[in-house]
Design an enzyme around this catalytic site. Sequence first.
Site, PDB file in Angstrom:
ATOM      1  N   GLU A  44      11.440   6.174 -69.868  1.00 40.35           N
ATOM      2  CA  GLU A  44      10.452   5.449 -69.172  1.00 40.35           C
ATOM      3  C   GLU A  44       9.268   6.509 -68.853  1.00 40.35           C
ATOM      4  O   GLU A  44       9.466   7.721 -68.475  1.00 40.35           O
ATOM      5  CB  GLU A  44      11.073   5.331 -67.875  1.00 40.35           C
ATOM      6  CG  GLU A  44       9.967   4.430 -67.150  1.00 40.35           C
ATOM      7  CD  GLU A  44      10.262   4.136 -65.412  1.00 40.35           C
ATOM      8  OE1 GLU A  44       9.715   3.248 -64.924  1.00 40.35           O
ATOM      9  OE2 GLU A  44      11.377   4.958 -65.104  1.00 40.35           O
ATOM     10  N   GLU A  69       7.128  12.117 -66.313  1.00 40.31           N
ATOM     11  CA  GLU A  69       6.323  11.794 -65.211  1.00 40.31           C
ATOM     12  C   GLU A  69       5.403  12.813 -65.057  1.00 40.31           C
ATOM     13  O   GLU A  69       5.813  14.009 -65.148  1.00 40.31           O
ATOM     14  CB  GLU A  69       7.335  11.610 -63.821  1.00 40.31           C
ATOM     15  CG  GLU A  69       6.287  11.413 -62.626  1.00 40.31           C
ATOM     16  CD  GLU A  69       5.240  10.600 -62.414  1.00 40.31           C
ATOM     17  OE1 GLU A  69       5.729   9.202 -62.848  1.00 40.31           O
ATOM     18  OE2 GLU A  69       4.180  10.796 -62.369  1.00 40.31           O
ATOM     19  N   ASP A 118      -0.919   3.097 -64.484  1.00 41.51           N
ATOM     20  CA  ASP A 118      -2.305   2.877 -63.782  1.00 41.51           C
ATOM     21  C   ASP A 118      -3.229   2.066 -64.354  1.00 41.51           C
ATOM     22  O   ASP A 118      -3.427   2.445 -65.718  1.00 41.51           O
ATOM     23  CB  ASP A 118      -2.638   4.602 -63.504  1.00 41.51           C
ATOM     24  CG  ASP A 118      -1.784   5.484 -62.606  1.00 41.51           C
ATOM     25  OD1 ASP A 118      -1.163   4.676 -61.817  1.00 41.51           O
ATOM     26  OD2 ASP A 118      -1.485   6.522 -62.791  1.00 41.51           O
ATOM     27  N   ASP A 154       1.530  -5.712 -62.531  1.00 40.67           N
ATOM     28  CA  ASP A 154       0.983  -6.767 -61.789  1.00 40.67           C
ATOM     29  C   ASP A 154      -0.457  -6.976 -61.900  1.00 40.67           C
ATOM     30  O   ASP A 154      -1.081  -7.764 -61.332  1.00 40.67           O
ATOM     31  CB  ASP A 154       1.106  -6.452 -60.198  1.00 40.67           C
ATOM     32  CG  ASP A 154       0.580  -5.111 -59.872  1.00 40.67           C
ATOM     33  OD1 ASP A 154       0.529  -4.192 -60.627  1.00 40.67           O
ATOM     34  OD2 ASP A 154      -0.554  -5.243 -58.865  1.00 40.67           O
ATOM     35  N   THR A 193      11.157  -2.072 -60.248  1.00 39.35           N
ATOM     36  CA  THR A 193      10.831  -0.869 -60.058  1.00 39.35           C
ATOM     37  C   THR A 193      10.187  -0.818 -58.268  1.00 39.35           C
ATOM     38  O   THR A 193      10.212  -1.796 -57.723  1.00 39.35           O
ATOM     39  CB  THR A 193       9.533  -0.486 -61.011  1.00 39.35           C
ATOM     40  OG1 THR A 193       8.471  -0.974 -60.346  1.00 39.35           O
ATOM     41  CG2 THR A 193       9.757  -0.837 -62.328  1.00 39.35           C
ATOM     42  N   GLU A 194       9.836   0.305 -57.853  1.00 35.94           N
ATOM     43  CA  GLU A 194       9.434   0.293 -56.557  1.00 35.94           C
ATOM     44  C   GLU A 194       8.196  -0.389 -56.285  1.00 35.94           C
ATOM     45  O   GLU A 194       8.036  -1.119 -55.487  1.00 35.94           O
ATOM     46  CB  GLU A 194       9.020   1.954 -56.141  1.00 35.94           C
ATOM     47  CG  GLU A 194      10.281   2.632 -55.780  1.00 35.94           C
ATOM     48  CD  GLU A 194      11.011   3.271 -56.802  1.00 35.94           C
ATOM     49  OE1 GLU A 194      10.669   3.264 -58.200  1.00 35.94           O
ATOM     50  OE2 GLU A 194      11.890   4.357 -56.782  1.00 35.94           O
TER      51      GLU A 194
HETATM   52  C1  LIG Z   1       1.512   3.115 -60.382  1.00 27.12           C
HETATM   53  S1  LIG Z   1       2.894   4.464 -60.600  1.00 27.12           S
HETATM   54  C2  LIG Z   1       4.251   3.574 -61.095  1.00 27.12           C
HETATM   55  C3  LIG Z   1       5.447   4.077 -60.765  1.00 27.12           C
HETATM   56  C4  LIG Z   1       6.812   3.270 -61.480  1.00 27.12           C
HETATM   57  N1  LIG Z   1       6.876   3.070 -62.517  1.00 27.12           N
HETATM   58  C5  LIG Z   1       6.948   1.931 -60.640  1.00 27.12           C
HETATM   59  O1  LIG Z   1       6.919   0.946 -61.324  1.00 27.12           O
HETATM   60  O2  LIG Z   1       7.219   2.004 -59.270  1.00 27.12           O
HETATM   61  C6  LIG Z   1       2.274   5.040 -62.263  1.00 27.12           C
HETATM   62  C7  LIG Z   1       3.056   6.411 -62.277  1.00 27.12           C
HETATM   63  O3  LIG Z   1       2.578   6.911 -63.806  1.00 27.12           O
HETATM   64  C8  LIG Z   1       2.312   8.289 -63.675  1.00 27.12           C
HETATM   65  N2  LIG Z   1       1.551   8.509 -64.770  1.00 27.12           N
HETATM   66  C9  LIG Z   1       0.149   8.346 -65.104  1.00 27.12           C
HETATM   67  N3  LIG Z   1      -0.188   8.594 -66.026  1.00 27.12           N
HETATM   68  C10 LIG Z   1       0.614   9.546 -66.539  1.00 27.12           C
HETATM   69  C11 LIG Z   1       0.903  10.332 -67.915  1.00 27.12           C
HETATM   70  N4  LIG Z   1      -0.327  10.380 -68.869  1.00 27.12           N
HETATM   71  N5  LIG Z   1       1.809  10.528 -68.230  1.00 27.12           N
HETATM   72  C12 LIG Z   1       2.968  10.507 -67.382  1.00 27.12           C
HETATM   73  N6  LIG Z   1       2.860   9.836 -66.329  1.00 27.12           N
HETATM   74  C13 LIG Z   1       1.966   9.457 -66.119  1.00 27.12           C
HETATM   75  C14 LIG Z   1       1.746   8.381 -62.329  1.00 27.12           C
HETATM   76  O4  LIG Z   1       1.795   9.644 -61.984  1.00 27.12           O
HETATM   77  C15 LIG Z   1       2.536   7.502 -61.615  1.00 27.12           C
HETATM   78  O5  LIG Z   1       3.814   8.133 -61.008  1.00 27.12           O
END
Ligand SMILES: C[S@@+](CC[C@H](N)C(=O)[O-])C[C@H]1O[C@@H](n2cnc3c(N)ncnc32)[C@H](O)[C@@H]1O
Length: 220
Positions: A44, A69, A118, A154, A193-194
């Site tokens: 993931e 992450e 993101d 979303d 997911t959260e």
């Molecule tokens: C919006 S959150 C979603 C978290 C989780 N997947 C959820 O659905 O609840 C996006 C996550 O992707 C991580 N992220 C963003 N760019 C990343 C990268 N280049 N490599 C690893 N993680 C990354 C961010 O730090 C963040 O924790």
Amino acid sequence: MRMKRKPWADELYEQNQNFYKKFPYDIKGNWHNFFGNDKPIELEIGSGKGGFITQLAKIHPEKNFIALEINEMALAYLLRKQFELKLPNLFLIIGDAKEVDQYFEKQEINNIYLNFSDPWPKSRHEKRRLTSPGFLDRYQKILNKNGKLTFKTDNQSLFIYSIKTIANKSEAIIDKLTFDLHNSEFVKENVETEYEIKFSKKGAPIYMLEAHFKKGDKDE
Ligand SMILES: C[S@@+](CC[C@H](N)C(=O)[O-])C[C@H]1O[C@@H](n2cnc3c(N)ncnc32)[C@H](O)[C@@H]1O
């Protein structure tokens, strides 16, 4: 996701070095040895606090799972979960998705999950989107013959963008697609997911696609 580093996280990282690794360049090509078995490995990317991957690891002891992450504070919440659960088939990586082909050898991974990545809506930030062409090339490299890429969001614009970037890759095939996962036939195998819980509570539809990449002789 902006999060301030908290003192408990430093202590947790210090005391639980067996559950995670930062930038695991040295394990590339050796992940099966590392887990001590030949079970398929699922990854993931951007796992956040890790509700999804810990659920999957509990449900599927016949597979290995890796959470990647970039945000150490977000991953600390997952590390805290793993400290309690001690799932033998789950490992955590602090690292950047753009280096994913430096952490994993060609065809080392069975499935990749991108959950609520993101959106990076500004076009000048397109390359940062985890479904932009540069990232897809890296995923294609590390996925094995039967490998799949699953993407949930979303964000409708990011979803449409991702359908296009995947469809534009000649080797990519979209096998599943829904604009309303929670009211689709795919919901029965869905693990939330959260972010998914948060957004669907607000009534937002969840978009999902699953794709695979055809492998040619040069990929062998
Ligand atoms: C919006 S959150 C979603 C978290 C989780 N997947 C959820 O659905 O609840 C996006 C996550 O992707 C991580 N992220 C963003 N760019 C990343 C990268 N280049 N490599 C690893 N993680 C990354 C961010 O730090 C963040 O924790």
